[in-house]
Design a protein around this motif. Sequence first.
Motif, PDB file in Angstrom:
ATOM      1  N   ALA A  37       4.965 105.619 132.364  1.00  0.00           N
ATOM      2  CA  ALA A  37       4.976 105.161 130.977  1.00  0.00           C
ATOM      3  C   ALA A  37       3.799 104.214 130.721  1.00  0.00           C
ATOM      4  N   ASP A  38       3.412 104.083 129.458  1.00  0.00           N
ATOM      5  CA  ASP A  38       2.349 103.140 129.105  1.00  0.00           C
ATOM      6  C   ASP A  38       2.751 101.732 129.540  1.00  0.00           C
ATOM      7  N   ASP A  39       1.812 101.038 130.170  1.00  0.00           N
ATOM      8  CA  ASP A  39       2.101  99.693 130.663  1.00  0.00           C
ATOM      9  C   ASP A  39       1.026  98.689 130.235  1.00  0.00           C
ATOM     10  N   PHE A  40       0.214  99.082 129.271  1.00  0.00           N
ATOM     11  CA  PHE A  40      -0.850  98.206 128.774  1.00  0.00           C
ATOM     12  C   PHE A  40      -0.974  98.415 127.267  1.00  0.00           C
ATOM     13  N   ALA A  41      -1.140  97.336 126.525  1.00  0.00           N
ATOM     14  CA  ALA A  41      -1.352  97.416 125.087  1.00  0.00           C
ATOM     15  C   ALA A  41      -2.518  96.513 124.700  1.00  0.00           C
ATOM     16  N   LEU A  42      -3.308  96.982 123.764  1.00  0.00           N
ATOM     17  CA  LEU A  42      -4.452  96.226 123.261  1.00  0.00           C
ATOM     18  C   LEU A  42      -4.390  96.240 121.740  1.00  0.00           C
ATOM     19  N   VAL A  43      -4.494  95.078 121.126  1.00  0.00           N
ATOM     20  CA  VAL A  43      -4.545  94.956 119.673  1.00  0.00           C
ATOM     21  C   VAL A  43      -5.865  94.264 119.344  1.00  0.00           C
ATOM     22  N   VAL A  44      -6.644  94.870 118.453  1.00  0.00           N
ATOM     23  CA  VAL A  44      -7.982  94.376 118.136  1.00  0.00           C
ATOM     24  C   VAL A  44      -8.111  94.157 116.635  1.00  0.00           C
ATOM     25  N   SER A  45      -8.697  93.027 116.258  1.00  0.00           N
ATOM     26  CA  SER A  45      -9.009  92.766 114.862  1.00  0.00           C
ATOM     27  C   SER A  45     -10.403  93.287 114.564  1.00  0.00           C
ATOM     28  N   GLU A  46     -10.551  93.957 113.437  1.00  0.00           N
ATOM     29  CA  GLU A  46     -11.859  94.496 113.047  1.00  0.00           C
ATOM     30  C   GLU A  46     -12.759  93.427 112.420  1.00  0.00           C
ATOM     31  N   VAL A  47     -12.202  92.263 112.127  1.00  0.00           N
ATOM     32  CA  VAL A  47     -12.960  91.133 111.569  1.00  0.00           C
ATOM     33  C   VAL A  47     -12.593  89.881 112.362  1.00  0.00           C
TER      34      VAL A  47
ATOM     35  N   LYS B  40      -3.393  95.399 107.876  1.00  0.00           N
ATOM     36  CA  LYS B  40      -4.692  95.972 107.558  1.00  0.00           C
ATOM     37  C   LYS B  40      -5.785  95.246 108.344  1.00  0.00           C
ATOM     38  N   GLY B  41      -6.712  96.003 108.911  1.00  0.00           N
ATOM     39  CA  GLY B  41      -7.822  95.418 109.653  1.00  0.00           C
ATOM     40  C   GLY B  41      -7.595  95.299 111.150  1.00  0.00           C
ATOM     41  N   PHE B  42      -6.449  95.779 111.642  1.00  0.00           N
ATOM     42  CA  PHE B  42      -6.152  95.740 113.071  1.00  0.00           C
ATOM     43  C   PHE B  42      -5.991  97.154 113.606  1.00  0.00           C
ATOM     44  N   ARG B  43      -6.371  97.339 114.856  1.00  0.00           N
ATOM     45  CA  ARG B  43      -6.190  98.615 115.554  1.00  0.00           C
ATOM     46  C   ARG B  43      -5.470  98.341 116.855  1.00  0.00           C
ATOM     47  N   SER B  44      -4.801  99.356 117.392  1.00  0.00           N
ATOM     48  CA  SER B  44      -4.122  99.183 118.681  1.00  0.00           C
ATOM     49  C   SER B  44      -4.203 100.457 119.498  1.00  0.00           C
ATOM     50  N   ARG B  45      -4.096 100.299 120.795  1.00  0.00           N
ATOM     51  CA  ARG B  45      -4.044 101.412 121.734  1.00  0.00           C
ATOM     52  C   ARG B  45      -3.119 101.018 122.876  1.00  0.00           C
ATOM     53  N   THR B  46      -2.472 101.998 123.454  1.00  0.00           N
ATOM     54  CA  THR B  46      -1.684 101.788 124.663  1.00  0.00           C
ATOM     55  C   THR B  46      -2.172 102.763 125.717  1.00  0.00           C
ATOM     56  N   ALA B  47      -1.935 102.442 126.970  1.00  0.00           N
ATOM     57  CA  ALA B  47      -2.380 103.305 128.060  1.00  0.00           C
ATOM     58  C   ALA B  47      -1.525 103.057 129.294  1.00  0.00           C
ATOM     59  N   ASN B  48      -1.551 104.014 130.185  1.00  0.00           N
ATOM     60  CA  ASN B  48      -0.908 103.869 131.485  1.00  0.00           C
ATOM     61  C   ASN B  48      -1.996 103.491 132.479  1.00  0.00           C
ATOM     62  N   LEU B  49      -1.969 102.241 132.941  1.00  0.00           N
ATOM     63  CA  LEU B  49      -2.936 101.776 133.932  1.00  0.00           C
ATOM     64  C   LEU B  49      -2.380 101.834 135.348  1.00  0.00           C
ATOM     65  N   GLY B  50      -1.130 102.278 135.478  1.00  0.00           N
ATOM     66  CA  GLY B  50      -0.523 102.366 136.790  1.00  0.00           C
ATOM     67  C   GLY B  50       0.047 101.055 137.288  1.00  0.00           C
ATOM     68  N   LEU B  51       0.265 100.094 136.377  1.00  0.00           N
ATOM     69  CA  LEU B  51       0.824  98.815 136.785  1.00  0.00           C
ATOM     70  C   LEU B  51       2.307  98.922 137.124  1.00  0.00           C
TER      71      LEU B  51
END
Length: 58
Positions: free
Chosen positions: A21-31, A5-16
Amino acid sequence: MDLPKGFRSRTANLGLKEGGADDFALVVSEVPAVSAAVFTRSRWAGPSVRLSRASAGR
């Protein structure tokens, strides 16, 4: 992806990597959060490792 709870994530294809396929992941805390890290001991660590080491040392 199931996250605590309190975390969000996204993945994306940056072309690495080839293949589209997705080659980047970001996990962010909301607090504000505390983190821990373990890094390679290699003398030849890449730029991303050096940057992460500096950020984790704050």
